[in-house]
Write an enzyme that holds these catalytic residues in place. Structure first.
Site, PDB file in Angstrom:
ATOM      1  N   HIS A 148      -4.785 -10.910   2.192  1.00 22.15           N
ATOM      2  CA  HIS A 148      -6.233 -11.015   2.069  1.00 22.15           C
ATOM      3  C   HIS A 148      -6.716 -12.261   2.800  1.00 22.15           C
ATOM      4  CE1 HIS A 148      -6.511  -8.474  -1.898  1.00 22.15           C
ATOM      5  NE2 HIS A 148      -6.430  -7.720  -0.815  1.00 22.15           N
ATOM      6  N   ARG A 156       0.848  -1.205   0.000  1.00 20.26           N
ATOM      7  CA  ARG A 156       0.000   0.000   0.000  1.00 20.26           C
ATOM      8  C   ARG A 156       0.878   1.247   0.000  1.00 20.26           C
ATOM      9  NH1 ARG A 156      -2.263  -3.412   3.592  1.00 20.26           N
ATOM     10  NH2 ARG A 156      -4.342  -4.166   3.056  1.00 20.26           N
ATOM     11  N   HIS A 174      -4.034   3.553  -5.123  1.00 26.76           N
ATOM     12  CA  HIS A 174      -4.228   2.113  -4.935  1.00 26.76           C
ATOM     13  C   HIS A 174      -4.089   1.336  -6.245  1.00 26.76           C
ATOM     14  CE1 HIS A 174      -5.009  -0.617  -1.710  1.00 26.76           C
ATOM     15  NE2 HIS A 174      -5.920  -1.258  -2.413  1.00 26.76           N
ATOM     16  N   TYR A 212     -10.737  -8.234  -5.838  1.00 22.42           N
ATOM     17  CA  TYR A 212      -9.861  -7.067  -5.702  1.00 22.42           C
ATOM     18  C   TYR A 212      -9.208  -6.706  -7.032  1.00 22.42           C
ATOM     19  CZ  TYR A 212      -5.865  -4.387  -3.846  1.00 22.42           C
ATOM     20  OH  TYR A 212      -4.926  -3.432  -3.579  1.00 22.42           O
ATOM     21  N   ARG A 224      -0.797  -0.752  -6.371  1.00 22.64           N
ATOM     22  CA  ARG A 224      -0.843  -2.058  -5.689  1.00 22.64           C
ATOM     23  C   ARG A 224      -1.616  -3.064  -6.548  1.00 22.64           C
ATOM     24  NH1 ARG A 224      -0.985  -4.531  -0.323  1.00 22.64           N
ATOM     25  NH2 ARG A 224      -2.995  -5.513   0.116  1.00 22.64           N
ATOM     26  N   LYS A 240      -2.496  -0.589   7.976  1.00 25.13           N
ATOM     27  CA  LYS A 240      -3.913  -0.964   7.954  1.00 25.13           C
ATOM     28  C   LYS A 240      -4.199  -2.214   8.777  1.00 25.13           C
ATOM     29  CE  LYS A 240      -7.774  -2.116   4.942  1.00 25.13           C
ATOM     30  NZ  LYS A 240      -8.237  -2.259   3.555  1.00 25.13           N
TER      31      LYS A 240
END
Length: 184
Positions: A159, A37, A132, A168, A135, A64
């Site tokens: 994840h 990230r 983002h 995603y 990533r 995060k």
């Protein structure tokens, strides 16, 4: 919801476009080669990477999730890092991706969002791009161009399951249609 940069030609064009901006090139290359990230990359200090060689690993703690993750220095990252460190006198305690507005403040996610949107627009890409996207580009390229499995990408992204990674990256429908073309 932002999307990945899907074209290897567009990725190359952006890298060429950033050739005279060593800081921005390093950010783009580190993000697209590691899948970390941007917020975690922005917290890095110059001293965290000074002296790193190809195949060196840097351990980071994701802001995060609080989980430990790694950042690898591959050939592309090393080349961009070497150029950036040679571009000026950078103090080891300074942020690697420091803002030009503040002496010792990193770029913000908002400024990275603007930068990525600008790069993608200049590369002729239509769609919604932002910080983002870098990533997601890592994951998309690893999956589509290098054949890396969703399970491995799931682990890399921290994840909960491969199905989360599939959503995603936004490529599950494409792959399903693709396998239906295989003749048995």
């Amino acid at each position: 919801m932002v999307e990945p940069i899907r074209s290897l030609d567009a990725i190359s064009a952006i890298k060429t476009m950033l050739g005279d901006k060593p800081r921005d090139l390093l950010l783009f290359v580190m993000a697209t080669n590691n899948g970390i990230r941007c917020g975690d990359l922005l917290r890095l200090k110059v001293g965290d990477l000074r002296g790193k060689r190809v195949d060196d690993i840097i351990t980071i703690k994701e802001s995060k999730t609080g989980k430990t993750n790694i950042l690898a220095v591959n050939d592309s990252v090393h080349h961009a890092l070497t150029r950036y460190l040679a571009s000026g006198s950078l103090n080891d305690g300074a942020y690697l991706f420091r803002s030009k507005k503040g002496e010792n403040a990193p770029l913000t996610i908002q400024s990275v969002n603007r930068m990525v949107k600008s790069w993608c627009r200049e590369a002729g890409l239509d769609g919604n791009y932002g910080a983002h996207s870098l990533r997601k580009t890592f994951g998309y390229v690893q999956r589509v161009h290098f054949g890396v499995g969703f399970e491995v990408l799931c682990k890399r992204f921290n994840h909960a399951s491969p199905s989360v990674t599939m959503r995603y990256l936004g490529i599950s429908d494409t792959e399903v249609v693709g396998i239906l073309r295989n003749s048995i």
